[in-house]
Design an enzyme around this catalytic site. Structure first.
Site, short mmCIF file in Angstrom:
data_model
loop_
_atom_site.label_atom_id
_atom_site.label_comp_id
_atom_site.label_asym_id
_atom_site.label_seq_id
_atom_site.Cartn_x
_atom_site.Cartn_y
_atom_site.Cartn_z
N LYS A 106 0.85 -1.18 0.00
CA LYS A 106 0.00 0.00 0.00
C LYS A 106 0.89 1.24 0.00
CE LYS A 106 -2.86 2.88 2.90
NZ LYS A 106 -3.82 3.02 4.00
N GLY A 167 -8.57 8.71 9.57
CA GLY A 167 -8.85 8.72 11.01
C GLY A 167 -9.94 9.69 11.43
N ALA A 193 -9.83 5.14 4.02
CA ALA A 193 -9.82 6.27 4.96
C ALA A 193 -11.17 6.99 5.01
CB ALA A 193 -8.74 7.29 4.63
N GLY A 194 -11.56 7.32 6.21
CA GLY A 194 -12.71 8.17 6.43
C GLY A 194 -13.97 7.49 6.91
N ASN A 215 -9.22 1.32 9.40
CA ASN A 215 -8.50 0.99 10.63
C ASN A 215 -9.18 1.63 11.85
OD1 ASN A 215 -4.94 0.76 11.43
ND2 ASN A 215 -6.64 0.75 12.85
N THR A 216 -9.18 2.98 11.86
CA THR A 216 -9.66 3.68 13.05
C THR A 216 -11.12 3.39 13.35
OG1 THR A 216 -8.09 5.40 12.47
CG2 THR A 216 -9.67 5.95 14.20
#
Lengths: 270, 67
Positions: A106, A167, A193-194, A215-216
């Site tokens: 990535k 995040g 993301a997001g 992830n987050t």
């Protein structure tokens, strides 16, 4: 397609994956929680970061790869924290050596520590070098359809536009751009993301994304393992809804689902 | 004594030294790491042959949690 038959794999660089959810391993309390969340997510592709090891200060430090073994998961080393093409390329060359020649990576080159917004100029440069060097590059980028197409043309195996800032948990801020990217792409498009919660992931999949990397949204949930399970279902539900084809929206045009005839006391509209 | 920079820290070791010996002295023997010496990757199979010389800059990395 019948539900739950794996006739609809995600294919990246010629390899099939049953799960369209890709997860990160950052921000968990410990490796036990990481492992439990990753397993609950059903993800097969799992991102890791590459960092300097301690040099003797903590010889018994546990290893992430014991919790997430490369024999069981496709590890996706990232270039998080890199702000230049050169640093990103260097990091991924180390990653390839670390993971015994594994070449699916990535790429992300950041432009600004506050927003973590990608620097697409450096990203394009790094992608060219990495593709030439034999890497299979999944690339984090902005939701700019032109840049997304250029990254595909360079030879990236997947294009991964942001839904909102890394995040941030702000969800899908520009579905229109994502849709343009998806329509133009001949390689898988994954939102990276997001995403903040399960409905965001479902929306991304309903738009026609091939997968979602997060992830987050999982790690920062009050109960990460439960959220991982929710995300797994959201990805599957969103994908099935996309394949099923949603009904058209009909503003000011209600149509009843039940028969209009045979009422015991047919009412006349006033 | 040879003086090298490992992961940004100046360290001194009794020489001569190869990469495998360096990792052992850093208590990293047998751990899954990747090593870069003066900007070039040193393949794991070459750790016992590749010398570590005065003034070298080494980066030793592992996989950690990340998105």
């Amino acid at each position: 397609m019948k539900p739950h038959e794996n006739l609809d794999p995600l294919v990246i660089a010629g390899k099939s994956y049953a799960s369209r959810l890709l997860v990160g391993t950052g921000k968990y309390q410990d490796f036990a929680e990481t492992k439990a969340a990753v397993e609950a997510s059903g993800a097969q592709i799992v991102t890791v970061a590459i960092r300097r090891t301690n040099i003797g200060q903590n010889p018994n430090e546990p290893s992430l790869l014991e919790a997430i073994p490369p024999s069981k998961f496709t590890l996706l080393p990232n270039t998080a924290g890199c702000y230049t093409a050169e640093d990103a390329v260097r990091t991924l060359r180390l990653a390839r050596e670390l993971l015994d020649g594994h070449d699916l990576v990535k790429l992300e080159v950041l432009g600004d520590p506050k927003s973590l917004y990608p620097n697409v100029v450096e990203t394009l440069g790094a992608a060219k070098t990495l593709v030439k060097d034999g890497f299979k590059v999944m690339v984090y980028t902005s939701d700019d359809p032109i840049i997304a197409k250029q990254l595909e043309e360079i030879g990236c195996v997947a294009v991964m536009p942001l839904a909102s800032l890394i995040g941030s948990g702000m969800g899908i801020l520009n579905p229109w751009n994502l849709q343009i990217i998806i329509e133009n792409a001949r390689v898988p498009v994954l939102v990276d993301a997001g995403v903040g919660t399960a409905s965001d992931a479902a929306i991304a999949m309903e738009l026609g994304c091939d997968g979602v990397l997060m992830n987050t949204a999982i790690a920062a949930a009050r109960n990460p393992v439960l959220m991982a399970s929710a995300m797994k279902k959201a990805i599957e539900a969103g994908r099935e809804a996309f394949l099923a084809g949603r009904m058209p929206k009909k503003l000011y045009s209600a149509t009843p689902s039940s028969p209009t005839g045979g009422l015991i006391n047919p009412a006349k509209p006033a | 004594m040879i003086s090298i920079t490992v992961n940004g820290e100046r360290r001194q070791f009794n020489g001569p030294l190869n990469c495998a010996e360096l990792l052992a002295r850093l208590e990293l023997a047998g751990k899954r790491v990747a090593l870069e010496r003066n900007g070039e990757i040193v393949p794991r199979s070459l750790f016992p042959q590749q010398s570590v010389d005065e003034g070298d800059t080494l980066e030793i990395v592992v996989a950690v949690g990340g998105g």
